[in-house]
Design a protein around this motif. Structure first.
Motif, PDB file in Angstrom:
ATOM      1  N   ALA A  81      27.817  29.706   4.591  1.00  0.00           N
ATOM      2  CA  ALA A  81      29.248  29.865   4.352  1.00  0.00           C
ATOM      3  C   ALA A  81      29.589  29.746   2.868  1.00  0.00           C
ATOM      4  N   GLU A  82      28.885  28.860   2.146  1.00  0.00           N
ATOM      5  CA  GLU A  82      29.156  28.753   0.712  1.00  0.00           C
ATOM      6  C   GLU A  82      28.828  30.061   0.002  1.00  0.00           C
ATOM      7  N   ALA A  83      27.800  30.740   0.468  1.00  0.00           N
ATOM      8  CA  ALA A  83      27.404  31.989  -0.176  1.00  0.00           C
ATOM      9  C   ALA A  83      28.519  33.033  -0.108  1.00  0.00           C
ATOM     10  N   PHE A  84      29.253  33.069   0.990  1.00  0.00           N
ATOM     11  CA  PHE A  84      30.353  34.029   1.098  1.00  0.00           C
ATOM     12  C   PHE A  84      31.437  33.738   0.059  1.00  0.00           C
ATOM     13  N   VAL A  85      31.701  32.466  -0.156  1.00  0.00           N
ATOM     14  CA  VAL A  85      32.692  32.086  -1.174  1.00  0.00           C
ATOM     15  C   VAL A  85      32.202  32.481  -2.559  1.00  0.00           C
ATOM     16  N   LEU A  86      30.929  32.232  -2.848  1.00  0.00           N
ATOM     17  CA  LEU A  86      30.381  32.580  -4.154  1.00  0.00           C
ATOM     18  C   LEU A  86      30.438  34.085  -4.391  1.00  0.00           C
ATOM     19  N   ALA A  88      32.497  36.228  -3.108  1.00  0.00           N
ATOM     20  CA  ALA A  88      33.882  36.662  -3.275  1.00  0.00           C
ATOM     21  C   ALA A  88      34.431  36.308  -4.646  1.00  0.00           C
ATOM     22  N   ARG A  89      33.960  35.205  -5.214  1.00  0.00           N
ATOM     23  CA  ARG A  89      34.528  34.724  -6.478  1.00  0.00           C
ATOM     24  C   ARG A  89      33.732  35.134  -7.714  1.00  0.00           C
ATOM     25  N   ALA A  90      32.432  35.334  -7.561  1.00  0.00           N
ATOM     26  CA  ALA A  90      31.583  35.531  -8.736  1.00  0.00           C
ATOM     27  C   ALA A  90      31.353  36.998  -9.082  1.00  0.00           C
ATOM     28  N   LEU A  91      31.406  37.876  -8.080  1.00  0.00           N
ATOM     29  CA  LEU A  91      31.082  39.273  -8.342  1.00  0.00           C
ATOM     30  C   LEU A  91      32.326  40.063  -8.733  1.00  0.00           C
ATOM     31  N   ASP A 112      40.804  34.862   0.261  1.00  0.00           N
ATOM     32  CA  ASP A 112      41.156  33.682  -0.535  1.00  0.00           C
ATOM     33  C   ASP A 112      40.944  33.934  -2.026  1.00  0.00           C
ATOM     34  N   ALA A 113      40.008  34.811  -2.348  1.00  0.00           N
ATOM     35  CA  ALA A 113      39.740  35.136  -3.752  1.00  0.00           C
ATOM     36  C   ALA A 113      40.658  36.240  -4.269  1.00  0.00           C
ATOM     37  N   GLY A 114      41.599  36.671  -3.436  1.00  0.00           N
ATOM     38  CA  GLY A 114      42.589  37.642  -3.872  1.00  0.00           C
ATOM     39  C   GLY A 114      42.235  39.096  -3.641  1.00  0.00           C
ATOM     40  N   ALA A 229      28.571  30.336 -10.589  1.00  0.00           N
ATOM     41  CA  ALA A 229      29.816  29.999  -9.904  1.00  0.00           C
ATOM     42  C   ALA A 229      29.703  28.721  -9.074  1.00  0.00           C
ATOM     43  N   GLN A 230      28.483  28.241  -8.878  1.00  0.00           N
ATOM     44  CA  GLN A 230      28.290  27.015  -8.103  1.00  0.00           C
ATOM     45  C   GLN A 230      28.646  25.791  -8.934  1.00  0.00           C
TER      46      GLN A 230
END
Length: 356
Positions: A81-86, A88-91, A112-114, A229-230
């Motif tokens: 699940a953390e990977a999905f957040v990363l 969305a936010r890092a790429l 959530d990342a817009g 991003a971590q």
């Protein structure tokens, strides 16, 4: 093609079906009777090193070795699940597409990342099979599960490979792949396809949902962007110990044996469900769960709860509605008890007559 304007509850997950109640759990896709004793011991042994900051090097090398990759292709995460957040936010992405029905966290993280998310909805009439031509050519991020939660469909690797191209990140969620004997159709370890990122979880097979450990396999540039991003030390020392332990030859052999048992138990569940005219099952099912369609499923689900069984509701998955339920594969004795309860629940919910 659909946008993200509907009302599916993307934050609803199977654990909500069993929280605070003593029910037989068919809602969460974690293998029963896990983690095994040897893995609990390895985790417990790591507790003596909690005074030091986590050092991920050995676990990262173990994961890389298991997949035949250099360590630069591997990132350890606090669960998939953390990977999905990363991601969305890092790429740097502008046109993300999520193939549904599937695990809803990727879309939730993107929102959530817009990001404005476009959906490709697979159809029950096609057995939820993926047609690569349905994915927009301009998509620069595509997320697909394999085998897919909740449909239990296993997409051919050749089909997924048709989605890979320069300028696009293709994210394949393989959280349940190690529950399949031989891990057929996996893209893990493939470096010949551009932009492919594979996510793995140790939660399902090893019963580590509470420990939060998973990993990402992908091109070094993508891995480096996600790592930046971590936060510092994102994976705990006990989780790192578990990851390293689960990469050994003995652990992989145990996982393979468990995958064979799951296949046998799934066949038993499917045979039992086939006895009900009111139940339609998505087949062939490849994962440690099956998706079923029942008219009046919401009422059946509530009746099952009154009889001591928790099933995962399907209406929170884009592309599905209230007539769908997901059922985890369990041992034969548990399945037999569930099938008896389902028989009663169908009658209680008015979905059939008492004279079966």
């Amino acid at each position: 093609m659909h946008t993200d304007t509907d009302t599916h509850d993307l934050r609803h997950h199977g654990d909500a079906e069993v929280r605070d109640e003593k029910l037989t759990d068919l809602a969460v896709n974690v293998r029963s009777h896990t983690p095994p004793a040897w893995l609990r011991d390895r985790i417990a042994d790591s507790l003596t090193g909690l005074a030091a900051y986590p050092d991920a090097r050995a676990a990262r090398a173990a994961v890389a070795g298991r997949h035949g990759l250099p360590v630069e292709h591997v990132l350890l995460t606090a669960g998939a699940a953390e990977a999905f957040v990363l991601l969305a936010r890092a790429l740097r992405i502008r046109r993300p597409v999520v193939v549904h029905p599937q695990f809803t966290e990727p879309e939730a993280a993107l929102r959530d990342a817009g990001h404005r998310v476009r959906r490709v909805l697979l159809r029950a009439s096609d057995g939820f099979r993926l047609d690569p031509a349905a994915v927009p050519e301009d998509a620069d991020l595509v997320v697909v599960g394999n085998p897919t939660n909740p449909t239990s469909v296993l997409h051919p690797a050749a089909t997924l490979a048709r989605l890979a191209r320069p300028g696009r990140t293709l994210v394949v969620d393989e959280a349940f792949m190690d529950a399949l004997p031989g891990e057929p159709e996996s893209l893990a370890g493939r470096t010949d396809l551009p932009g492919v990122v594979v996510l793995r979880s140790l939660t399902k097979t090893w019963g580590l949902a509470g420990l939060r450990i998973g990993y990402v396999l992908g091109p070094p540039a993508t891995i480096a962007a996600l790592e930046r991003a971590q936060p510092l030390w994102p994976v705990s020392t006990p989780a790192l110990a578990a990851a390293e332990a689960c990469m050994t030859g003995a652990a992989l052999a145990e996982a393979e044996q468990a995958a064979h048992r799951i296949g046998v138990e799934r066949d038993h569940l499917l045979a039992g469900l086939a006895e009900f005219d009111e139940v339609r099952v998505v087949t062939p099912a490849a994962g440690p769960f099956v998706l079923v369609r029942i008219e009046g499923a919401a009422a059946v689900r509530e009746r099952l709860r009154s009889l001591g069984f928790a099933a995962r509701r399907g209406d929170t998955f884009p592309g599905l509605g209230p007539e769908w339920l997901r059922l985890a594969v369990r041992d034969r004795a548990t399945t037999n008890r569930f099938l008896q309860a389902l028989d009663q629940a169908l009658v209680m919910a008015g979905c059939t007559s008492a004279e079966r």
